[in-house]
Design a protein around this motif. Structure first.
Motif, PDB file in Angstrom:
ATOM      1  N   GLU A  57      -4.469  19.460  33.483  1.00 30.92           N
ATOM      2  CA  GLU A  57      -3.419  18.972  34.377  1.00 30.92           C
ATOM      3  C   GLU A  57      -2.833  17.682  33.823  1.00 30.92           C
ATOM      4  N   ASN A  58      -1.666  17.327  34.349  1.00 30.23           N
ATOM      5  CA  ASN A  58      -1.014  16.086  33.953  1.00 30.23           C
ATOM      6  C   ASN A  58      -1.271  15.003  34.996  1.00 30.23           C
ATOM      7  N   ILE A  59      -1.724  13.851  34.523  1.00 30.26           N
ATOM      8  CA  ILE A  59      -2.000  12.725  35.428  1.00 30.26           C
ATOM      9  C   ILE A  59      -1.016  11.612  35.111  1.00 30.26           C
ATOM     10  N   THR A  60      -0.284  11.180  36.122  1.00 30.75           N
ATOM     11  CA  THR A  60       0.664  10.079  35.942  1.00 30.75           C
ATOM     12  C   THR A  60      -0.057   8.748  36.170  1.00 30.75           C
ATOM     13  N   ILE A  61      -0.013   7.883  35.168  1.00 29.46           N
ATOM     14  CA  ILE A  61      -0.645   6.571  35.261  1.00 29.46           C
ATOM     15  C   ILE A  61       0.247   5.675  36.130  1.00 29.46           C
ATOM     16  N   LEU A  62      -0.330   5.109  37.197  1.00 39.19           N
ATOM     17  CA  LEU A  62       0.469   4.374  38.174  1.00 39.19           C
ATOM     18  C   LEU A  62       0.579   2.880  37.880  1.00 39.19           C
ATOM     19  N   SER A  63      -0.362   2.333  37.118  1.00 37.67           N
ATOM     20  CA  SER A  63      -0.339   0.901  36.807  1.00 37.67           C
ATOM     21  C   SER A  63      -0.674   0.714  35.333  1.00 37.67           C
ATOM     22  N   ASP A  64      -0.155  -0.350  34.738  1.00 31.90           N
ATOM     23  CA  ASP A  64      -0.579  -0.679  33.371  1.00 31.90           C
ATOM     24  C   ASP A  64      -2.097  -0.797  33.347  1.00 31.90           C
ATOM     25  N   THR A  65      -2.716  -0.090  32.432  1.00 32.11           N
ATOM     26  CA  THR A  65      -4.176  -0.032  32.379  1.00 32.11           C
ATOM     27  C   THR A  65      -4.661  -0.338  30.968  1.00 32.11           C
ATOM     28  N   LYS A  66      -5.499  -1.349  30.856  1.00 30.91           N
ATOM     29  CA  LYS A  66      -6.048  -1.697  29.553  1.00 30.91           C
ATOM     30  C   LYS A  66      -7.160  -0.721  29.178  1.00 30.91           C
ATOM     31  N   SER A  67      -7.360  -0.531  27.879  1.00 32.65           N
ATOM     32  CA  SER A  67      -8.455   0.325  27.430  1.00 32.65           C
ATOM     33  C   SER A  67      -9.764  -0.192  28.006  1.00 32.65           C
ATOM     34  N   LYS A  68     -10.689   0.705  28.252  1.00 32.65           N
ATOM     35  CA  LYS A  68     -12.033   0.449  28.796  1.00 32.65           C
ATOM     36  C   LYS A  68     -12.061   0.428  30.327  1.00 32.65           C
ATOM     37  N   CYS A 111     -28.813  -5.217  25.984  1.00 33.97           N
ATOM     38  CA  CYS A 111     -27.356  -5.309  25.863  1.00 33.97           C
ATOM     39  C   CYS A 111     -26.895  -6.656  26.379  1.00 33.97           C
ATOM     40  N   GLY A 112     -25.791  -7.134  25.832  1.00 34.53           N
ATOM     41  CA  GLY A 112     -25.243  -8.418  26.252  1.00 34.53           C
ATOM     42  C   GLY A 112     -23.779  -8.513  25.846  1.00 34.53           C
ATOM     43  N   GLY A 113     -22.977  -9.137  26.668  1.00 32.92           N
ATOM     44  CA  GLY A 113     -21.546  -9.160  26.393  1.00 32.92           C
ATOM     45  C   GLY A 113     -21.012  -7.742  26.389  1.00 32.92           C
ATOM     46  N   SER A 114     -21.388  -6.955  27.408  1.00 32.42           N
ATOM     47  CA  SER A 114     -21.009  -5.534  27.449  1.00 32.42           C
ATOM     48  C   SER A 114     -19.536  -5.373  27.802  1.00 32.42           C
ATOM     49  N   ASP A 115     -18.975  -4.246  27.370  1.00 34.19           N
ATOM     50  CA  ASP A 115     -17.595  -3.913  27.718  1.00 34.19           C
ATOM     51  C   ASP A 115     -17.536  -2.494  28.254  1.00 34.19           C
ATOM     52  N   LYS A 130     -13.487  -8.317  32.963  1.00 38.26           N
ATOM     53  CA  LYS A 130     -12.244  -8.293  32.189  1.00 38.26           C
ATOM     54  C   LYS A 130     -12.160  -7.043  31.324  1.00 38.26           C
ATOM     55  N   ASP A 131     -13.340  -6.554  30.876  1.00 39.80           N
ATOM     56  CA  ASP A 131     -13.351  -5.385  30.002  1.00 39.80           C
ATOM     57  C   ASP A 131     -13.796  -4.109  30.716  1.00 39.80           C
ATOM     58  N   GLY A 132     -13.622  -4.063  32.042  1.00 43.81           N
ATOM     59  CA  GLY A 132     -13.736  -2.791  32.737  1.00 43.81           C
ATOM     60  C   GLY A 132     -15.000  -2.525  33.510  1.00 43.81           C
ATOM     61  N   LEU A 133     -15.977  -3.433  33.482  1.00 45.25           N
ATOM     62  CA  LEU A 133     -17.214  -3.228  34.248  1.00 45.25           C
ATOM     63  C   LEU A 133     -17.094  -4.014  35.541  1.00 45.25           C
ATOM     64  N   ILE A 134     -16.620  -3.367  36.589  1.00 43.23           N
ATOM     65  CA  ILE A 134     -16.202  -4.100  37.788  1.00 43.23           C
ATOM     66  C   ILE A 134     -17.245  -4.121  38.899  1.00 43.23           C
ATOM     67  N   THR A 135     -18.307  -3.306  38.820  1.00 47.61           N
ATOM     68  CA  THR A 135     -19.399  -3.376  39.797  1.00 47.61           C
ATOM     69  C   THR A 135     -20.723  -3.367  39.052  1.00 47.61           C
ATOM     70  N   ASP A 136     -21.753  -3.887  39.716  1.00 48.52           N
ATOM     71  CA  ASP A 136     -23.071  -3.900  39.088  1.00 48.52           C
ATOM     72  C   ASP A 136     -23.577  -2.483  38.838  1.00 48.52           C
ATOM     73  N   ALA A 137     -23.339  -1.589  39.789  1.00 54.00           N
ATOM     74  CA  ALA A 137     -23.809  -0.212  39.626  1.00 54.00           C
ATOM     75  C   ALA A 137     -23.111   0.472  38.452  1.00 54.00           C
ATOM     76  N   MET A 138     -21.822   0.164  38.246  1.00 56.41           N
ATOM     77  CA  MET A 138     -21.099   0.728  37.108  1.00 56.41           C
ATOM     78  C   MET A 138     -21.672   0.194  35.801  1.00 56.41           C
ATOM     79  N   LYS A 139     -21.929  -1.113  35.775  1.00 56.10           N
ATOM     80  CA  LYS A 139     -22.538  -1.732  34.597  1.00 56.10           C
ATOM     81  C   LYS A 139     -23.928  -1.155  34.348  1.00 56.10           C
ATOM     82  N   SER A 140     -24.690  -0.977  35.433  1.00 58.79           N
ATOM     83  CA  SER A 140     -26.056  -0.473  35.314  1.00 58.79           C
ATOM     84  C   SER A 140     -26.108   0.955  34.796  1.00 58.79           C
ATOM     85  N   ALA A 141     -25.197   1.790  35.300  1.00 55.06           N
ATOM     86  CA  ALA A 141     -25.203   3.195  34.897  1.00 55.06           C
ATOM     87  C   ALA A 141     -25.001   3.324  33.394  1.00 55.06           C
ATOM     88  N   GLY A 142     -24.149   2.465  32.832  1.00 57.06           N
ATOM     89  CA  GLY A 142     -23.948   2.474  31.384  1.00 57.06           C
ATOM     90  C   GLY A 142     -25.092   1.827  30.639  1.00 57.06           C
TER      91      GLY A 142
END
Length: 536
Positions: free
Chosen positions: A32-43, A302-306, A387-399
């Motif tokens: 499917e085609n997904i329209t990006i709604l906001s400028d989104t940085k990689s990661k 890990c440290g300084g994760s993105d 800043k590099d895309g890890l916006i919650t602790d659980a998201m950071k933890s899962a990675g």
């Protein structure tokens, strides 16, 4: 053509941007085609469905947050529209089985290490100087200057030569440098200082005693010189008890000096220099000999994760961990705040139910201490992470948890406990890079694999720290600190399995002394004990 977004797990309802995306751009994804709604940085993360407030956000197949507000399909996830959320865990929910990777090609491979009398094998041969209390830090610094100047080849830095040229008024090219050959070829001399051993609470000193005892028992250490003042909380007897608890039959030489029993500083330092020199000279006779890969004990950090860490570098470490475990080696996953949200999987992987219970108890106690201090696990992502895309602790933890691979958990260790079981171990440490790395080495690992997406120069006095970048851009920007990079995984040029095999070959070369890590070349020797409840 490189994909523009990627979904980590088939059950995820968000995707990761692999490149910078512009608002209005149409991305083809999964038919499917997904329209990006906001400028989104990689990661950063893109919503693959419309989220209403309270809806669960799934990544790596686990809950990593809930929507704070309506998030349209194709929009970017931010700290404003998403909040941290993880599932509660009460115990094991299902049985676990593991299919080990094929390690036939590695079974007969060896590395050249230093065999210790207790059966451990070091990949470094270090004589270690350290104090039991901060009052002795100055004397450690004096000894450091004396021994490094006379025993070790000290290459003058470009900055030192620059300053010398400025002082002398000569040009940089006219300033002469002095070089000398190491007195001993087969041993290194390292020095630790710290702010502990007295003041604070007695438990801090007891914890420090365990950590320092672990450093002495670490297979990379040939012996140690220990300085005590005499009146501090961390008494010599407490340190000796901690050492005996770890290794009742320790054969390594440990020289201990108490200043208040020896008179002047000059008298004490003269005795230390004489005795330590003789012990170092003897330890220099230990030579590298072949050892099986099962003797490798590797810390996973890990440290300084993105936003790419959990896609490239961390899964590569997980695959290396699985290879090592299949070879009867040891891997240790730490940083308990960065396991928040993946507790259920780890509990289910525990071989013994008691270890699963211990893991949950340690996690609960850790989180309570952080809350009591006025914070919480949800405060764990750093500004650089966010800043590099890890916006919650659980998201950071899962990675972050991907570093532990897929093998069974053989043992759960509290801070300061020493590794005795091969296989995957969990070690309770904070997420702070240096505090966690310090603890891993104190628990007996002889090497640390350290992933980073933003760049960090962390090193350790006695164990090689192999720095692994999640992306090629970082490796090219900071080549002086990165040992190996996994950007080819992001570009689809190499598989996780291919990267893992390359990394294991690199580890063998480091373990044999054929390659020096960038942290060692930089003489980066970080050591920070954890004051429990104060640090995430």
């Amino acid at each position: 053509m490189q994909n523009k977004i990627i979904k980590v797990n088939s059950s995820d309802n968000v995707a990761v941007a692999l490149i910078n995306l512009k608002a209005g751009e149409v991305v083809a994804f999964e038919g499917e085609n997904i329209t990006i709604l906001s400028d989104t940085k990689s990661k950063h993360k893109i919503a693959l469905k419309k989220f209403e407030p309270g809806d669960r956000i799934i990544m790596y197949s686990v809950l990593v947050g809930t929507a704070n507000e309506t998030i349209e399909k194709g929009d970017v996830l931010t700290i404003n529209n998403v909040k941290h959320q993880s599932d509660k865990v009460f115990g094991k929910t299902e049985s676990f089985s593991w299919t080990a990777p094929d390690v036939e090609k590695w079974k007969n491979k060896t590395f050249l290490g230093y065999h210790r009398e207790d059966g451990q094998v070091g990949i470094e041969n270090v004589w270690l100087f350290f104090p039991l209390v901060f009052c002795e830090n100055r004397n450690i610094e004096i000894l450091k200057e004396v021994f490094e100047k006379e025993l070790l080849k000290q290459k003058e830095s470009s900055h030192q030569l620059l300053l010398r040229s400025l002082v002398s008024g000569e040009g940089e090219n006219e300033v002469k440098t002095e070089t000398s050959k190491n007195v001993f070829d087969n041993i290194d001399v390292k020095f630790i200082t710290h702010p502990g051993g007295c003041g604070g609470i007695r438990q801090d000193s007891e914890s420090l005693a365990k950590l320092l005892a672990g450093y002495v028992n670490n297979p990379n250490v040939a012996g140690a010189t220990v300085l005590s003042l005499g009146c501090q909380n961390l008494q010599i007897s407490i340190f000796k008890e901690a050492l005996k608890a770890i290794n009742p039959d320790l054969k390594k030489p440990v020289l201990i000096y108490e200043q208040q029993q020896m008179g002047t500083v000059d008298e004490m330092l003269s005795a230390i220099v004489k005795d330590s020199f003789e012990a170092i000279k003897k330890a220099n006779n230990t030579e590298r000999k072949p050892a099986p890969l099962s003797k490798l004990k590797v810390g996973l950090e890990c440290g300084g994760s993105d936003g790419f860490s959990g896609i490239s570098a961390n899964p590569t470490l997980g695959a290396v961990s699985d290879l090592l475990v299949a070879l009867n080696g040891t891997a240790v996953l730490a940083e308990f705040p960065e396991l928040c949200g993946v507790e259920q999987e780890l509990v289910n992987r525990c071989v013994n139910d008691s270890d699963g219970e211990k893991f949950l108890a340690l996690m609960k106690a850790f989180e309570k201490s952080v809350v009591d201090a006025g914070s919480g696990f949800d405060m764990n992502p750093s500004p650089g992470n966010i800043k590099d895309g890890l916006i919650t602790d659980a998201m950071k933890s899962a990675g972050a948890a991907k570093k532990g691979g897929t093998s069974p958990v053989q043992s759960v260790l509290d801070y300061g406990e020493y590794i005795y079981k091969p296989g995957l171990n969990l070690l309770c440490t904070p997420g702070n890079d240096v505090e966690s790395t310090t603890a891993l080495v104190g628990s007996g690992v002889n090497m640390v694999l350290f992933t980073t997406g933003l760049g960090t120069p962390t090193g350790n006095p006695i164990a090689p720290i192999i720095k692994v970048s999640s992306n090629t851009e970082l490796a090219e920007k900071m080549p002086d600190i990165i040992d190996i990079e996994t950007g080819a995984v992001i570009r689809g040029e190499k598989s996780i399995e291919q990267m893992a095999e390359e990394m294991l070959e690199f580890m063998i070369a480091v373990a044999s002394g054929n390659i020096q890590t960038k942290a060692k070349l930089l003489n980066q020797n970080d050591f920070i004990p954890w004051r429990r409840g104060v640090s995430l």
